[in-house]
Design a protein around this motif. Structure first.
Motif, mmCIF file in Angstrom:
data_model
loop_
_atom_site.group_PDB
_atom_site.id
_atom_site.type_symbol
_atom_site.label_atom_id
_atom_site.label_comp_id
_atom_site.label_asym_id
_atom_site.label_seq_id
_atom_site.Cartn_x
_atom_site.Cartn_y
_atom_site.Cartn_z
ATOM 1 N N LEU A 111 -28.546 -54.788 -61.445
ATOM 2 C CA LEU A 111 -29.900 -54.720 -61.988
ATOM 3 C C LEU A 111 -30.025 -53.609 -63.023
ATOM 4 C CD1 LEU A 111 -31.986 -55.225 -58.714
ATOM 5 C CD2 LEU A 111 -31.637 -56.883 -60.551
ATOM 6 N N VAL A 112 -29.429 -52.457 -62.743
ATOM 7 C CA VAL A 112 -29.480 -51.346 -63.693
ATOM 8 C C VAL A 112 -28.723 -51.699 -64.966
ATOM 9 C CG1 VAL A 112 -28.809 -48.943 -64.075
ATOM 10 C CG2 VAL A 112 -29.782 -49.628 -61.877
ATOM 11 N N ALA A 113 -27.521 -52.309 -64.818
ATOM 12 C CA ALA A 113 -26.728 -52.690 -65.985
ATOM 13 C C ALA A 113 -27.423 -53.765 -66.815
ATOM 14 C CB ALA A 113 -25.347 -53.183 -65.542
ATOM 15 N N TYR A 114 -28.226 -54.607 -66.163
ATOM 16 C CA TYR A 114 -28.941 -55.660 -66.877
ATOM 17 C C TYR A 114 -30.144 -55.113 -67.645
ATOM 18 C CZ TYR A 114 -30.797 -60.348 -67.710
ATOM 19 O OH TYR A 114 -31.242 -61.508 -68.300
ATOM 20 N N GLY A 115 -30.520 -53.871 -67.334
ATOM 21 C CA GLY A 115 -31.664 -53.262 -68.005
ATOM 22 C C GLY A 115 -32.940 -53.293 -67.202
ATOM 23 N N LEU A 116 -32.838 -53.729 -65.949
ATOM 24 C CA LEU A 116 -34.015 -53.763 -65.082
ATOM 25 C C LEU A 116 -34.125 -52.456 -64.296
ATOM 26 C CD1 LEU A 116 -33.659 -57.401 -63.708
ATOM 27 C CD2 LEU A 116 -35.117 -56.619 -65.581
ATOM 28 N N SER A 117 -35.231 -52.304 -63.626
ATOM 29 C CA SER A 117 -35.457 -51.096 -62.842
ATOM 30 C C SER A 117 -34.611 -51.129 -61.578
ATOM 31 C CB SER A 117 -36.936 -50.982 -62.482
ATOM 32 O OG SER A 117 -37.173 -49.895 -61.628
ATOM 33 N N SER A 118 -34.094 -49.965 -61.195
ATOM 34 C CA SER A 118 -33.353 -49.875 -59.943
ATOM 35 C C SER A 118 -34.312 -49.971 -58.764
ATOM 36 C CB SER A 118 -32.571 -48.565 -59.881
ATOM 37 O OG SER A 118 -33.470 -47.467 -59.843
ATOM 38 N N MET A 119 -33.772 -50.228 -57.591
ATOM 39 C CA MET A 119 -34.610 -50.338 -56.399
ATOM 40 C C MET A 119 -35.319 -49.017 -56.102
ATOM 41 S SD MET A 119 -32.155 -52.600 -53.917
ATOM 42 C CE MET A 119 -31.446 -54.146 -54.485
ATOM 43 N N LYS A 120 -34.593 -47.915 -56.318
ATOM 44 C CA LYS A 120 -35.184 -46.605 -56.077
ATOM 45 C C LYS A 120 -36.340 -46.345 -57.024
ATOM 46 C CE LYS A 120 -34.020 -41.691 -55.788
ATOM 47 N NZ LYS A 120 -32.927 -40.686 -55.919
ATOM 48 N N ALA A 121 -36.141 -46.673 -58.318
ATOM 49 C CA ALA A 121 -37.217 -46.491 -59.298
ATOM 50 C C ALA A 121 -38.378 -47.435 -59.016
ATOM 51 C CB ALA A 121 -36.680 -46.716 -60.709
ATOM 52 N N PHE A 122 -38.068 -48.655 -58.550
ATOM 53 C CA PHE A 122 -39.117 -49.623 -58.223
ATOM 54 C C PHE A 122 -39.992 -49.104 -57.087
ATOM 55 C CE2 PHE A 122 -40.336 -53.147 -55.371
ATOM 56 C CZ PHE A 122 -41.240 -53.791 -56.198
ATOM 57 N N LEU A 123 -39.353 -48.573 -56.034
ATOM 58 C CA LEU A 123 -40.132 -48.043 -54.917
ATOM 59 C C LEU A 123 -40.931 -46.814 -55.328
ATOM 60 C CD1 LEU A 123 -37.564 -48.387 -51.997
ATOM 61 C CD2 LEU A 123 -39.585 -49.795 -52.414
ATOM 62 N N ALA A 124 -40.325 -45.963 -56.166
ATOM 63 C CA ALA A 124 -41.017 -44.745 -56.597
ATOM 64 C C ALA A 124 -42.214 -45.052 -57.496
ATOM 65 C CB ALA A 124 -40.046 -43.821 -57.329
ATOM 66 N N SER A 125 -42.243 -46.239 -58.100
ATOM 67 C CA SER A 125 -43.343 -46.588 -59.000
ATOM 68 C C SER A 125 -44.610 -46.988 -58.250
ATOM 69 C CB SER A 125 -42.916 -47.730 -59.927
ATOM 70 O OG SER A 125 -42.698 -48.932 -59.190
#
Length: 301
Positions: free
Chosen positions: A78-92
Motif C-alpha cells: 500500500l505504501v509503495a502504491y502511494g496509498l496511506s499506510s495502516m498506521k497513518a490511516f488509524l492516526a488520521s
C-alpha cells in the motif's frame, strides 16, 4: 524464490508480475493474508494442532508470525502504491477512535475465542488419548459462572466499541482542533464507559489467566485477553489526558477572558480619569481667565 527473475525461463513474466505497483502482487498478498488468517483460526483453535493444551508452541507462534508477515506485506504494498499506510490511516481518525478500533477487533477476537473454547473443549479432550488429559486439566474444573461472565463482558464490549467507531466515522471533519472535539456529554459518557470497562476487565484478566481460569493456557484467549485489557487501559489513560488538557484549555480561556475584561476596565478607568483631569484643567483655565478679565475690568475703572 526471490531470484526467480534470474534463474527461470519465465524471467520476463516474473518481472512483469512483480513490478512496482503490480496488481498481481497485490492479489497474491491478499491471498496469503486470507490463507494465514484462516490457518491461524483453524490451527490455533482449541481443536487445532497447536491449540490450547497441545504444547505445540513452535507451530503456534510460527503460524501467527506468518499471519503478521502477510499483514506487513500488505502494508508495504500500500505504501509503495502511494496509498496511506495502516498506521497513518488509524492516526488520521479524530479523538480516540484508534483506541476504540483496537478495542473492537481485540474484544471481538476474545469473544470468538471464548465461544470456540466453550463449545469445543470437550470435543478436543476426546481427541486426545493421553493420561492425564491436558485439555481436561485446563477446562474441566472451570465454573459455569466464569464462562457466562466472560462471554457477557466480551459481548458487551464489542458492540460498544463498534458504536464509538461508527460515530467517529460519520463525524463531520473540521479543520480546527477545537471544532473536532466532542461535545461535553459525549466526553463524559465515553469516560464513564471506559472507567466501567477498566473496572470490569482488570479483575477478569486476573481471574481467567491465572491457574484455574479459562485462559490460563498458552493460546489465543490468553494473548487476546491481555491485549484487549491493555488497549482499554491505554484508551482510558488517553481520555484522562485529553480531559485534563480540556480543563487546562478552559482555565486558560477563562483567564484570558478575565484579563481582557480587566484590561477593558483599566482602560475605561484611565479614560475616565483622563477626562476628569481634562475637565479639571479646563475649569482651572476658565476660572483663571475669568479672574484676569475681572482684574482688567477693575483696573480700567
Amino acid at each position: 524464490f526471490a531470484h526467480c527473475d534470474r534463474i527461470t525461463p519465465l524471467k520476463s513474466v516474473w518481472i512483469k508480475a512483480f513490478r512496482p505497483k503490480s496488481m498481481f502482487e497485490f492479489a497474491f498478498i491478499v491471498y496469503l493474508l486470507l490463507w494465514w488468517i484462516s490457518a491461524a483460526w483453524v490451527q490455533t483453535g482449541v481443536r487445532g494442532i497447536c491449540g490450547d493444551g497441545k504444547g505445540q508452541f513452535n507451530l503456534y507462534f510460527s503460524t501467527w508470525a506468518c499471519c503478521a508477515t502477510s499483514v506487513w506485506l500488505l502494508e508495504r504494498w500500500l505504501v509503495a502504491y502511494g496509498l496511506s499506510s495502516m498506521k497513518a490511516f488509524l492516526a488520521s481518525w479524530p479523538n480516540r477512535a484508534p483506541g476504540w478500533i483496537a478495542i473492537f477487533f481485540l474484544s471481538l477476537s476474545v469473544l470468538l475465542c471464548v465461544v470456540d473454547l466453550f463449545l469445543n473443549w470437550d470435543n478436543a479432550a476426546n481427541d486426545i488419548d493421553a493420561d492425564p488429559n491436558p485439555i481436561l486439566a485446563l477446562f474441566e474444573g472451570i465454573p459455569e459462572s466464569q464462562w457466562q461472565w466472560y462471554l457477557f463482558l466480551a459481548a458487551v464490549t464489542t458492540p460498544v466499541a463498534a458504536g464509538f467507531v461508527v460515530v467517529e466515522l460519520f463525524r463531520e471533519n473540521k479543520t480546527s482542533q477545537e471544532q473536532d472535539s466532542k461535545r461535553k456529554w459525549e466526553n463524559i459518557l465515553e469516560g464513564a464507559i471506559l472507567a466501567i470497562f477498566v473496572l470490569a476487565w482488570i479483575p477478569t484478566v486476573i481471574v481467567v489467566t491465572t491457574p484455574g481460569g479459562l485462559a490460563s493456557g498458552v493460546g489465543n484467549t490468553y494473548f487476546f485477553t491481555w491485549a484487549a485489557t491493555a488497549f482499554i487501559m491505554e484508551t482510558f489513560v488517553w481520555w484522562i489526558h485529553d480531559w485534563r488538557k480540556s480543563i487546562h484549555a478552559m482555565l486558560r480561556k477563562q483567564e484570558e477572558e478575565y484579563r481582557k475584561i480587566q484590561e477593558e476596565v483599566l482602560a475605561k478607568t484611565l479614560a475616565e480619569e483622563q477626562a476628569t483631569e481634562k475637565q479639571s484643567r479646563t475649569r482651572v483655565v476658565s476660572e483663571t481667565s475669568s479672574a484676569r478679565s475681572h482684574s482688567i475690568m477693575a483696573g480700567s475703572y
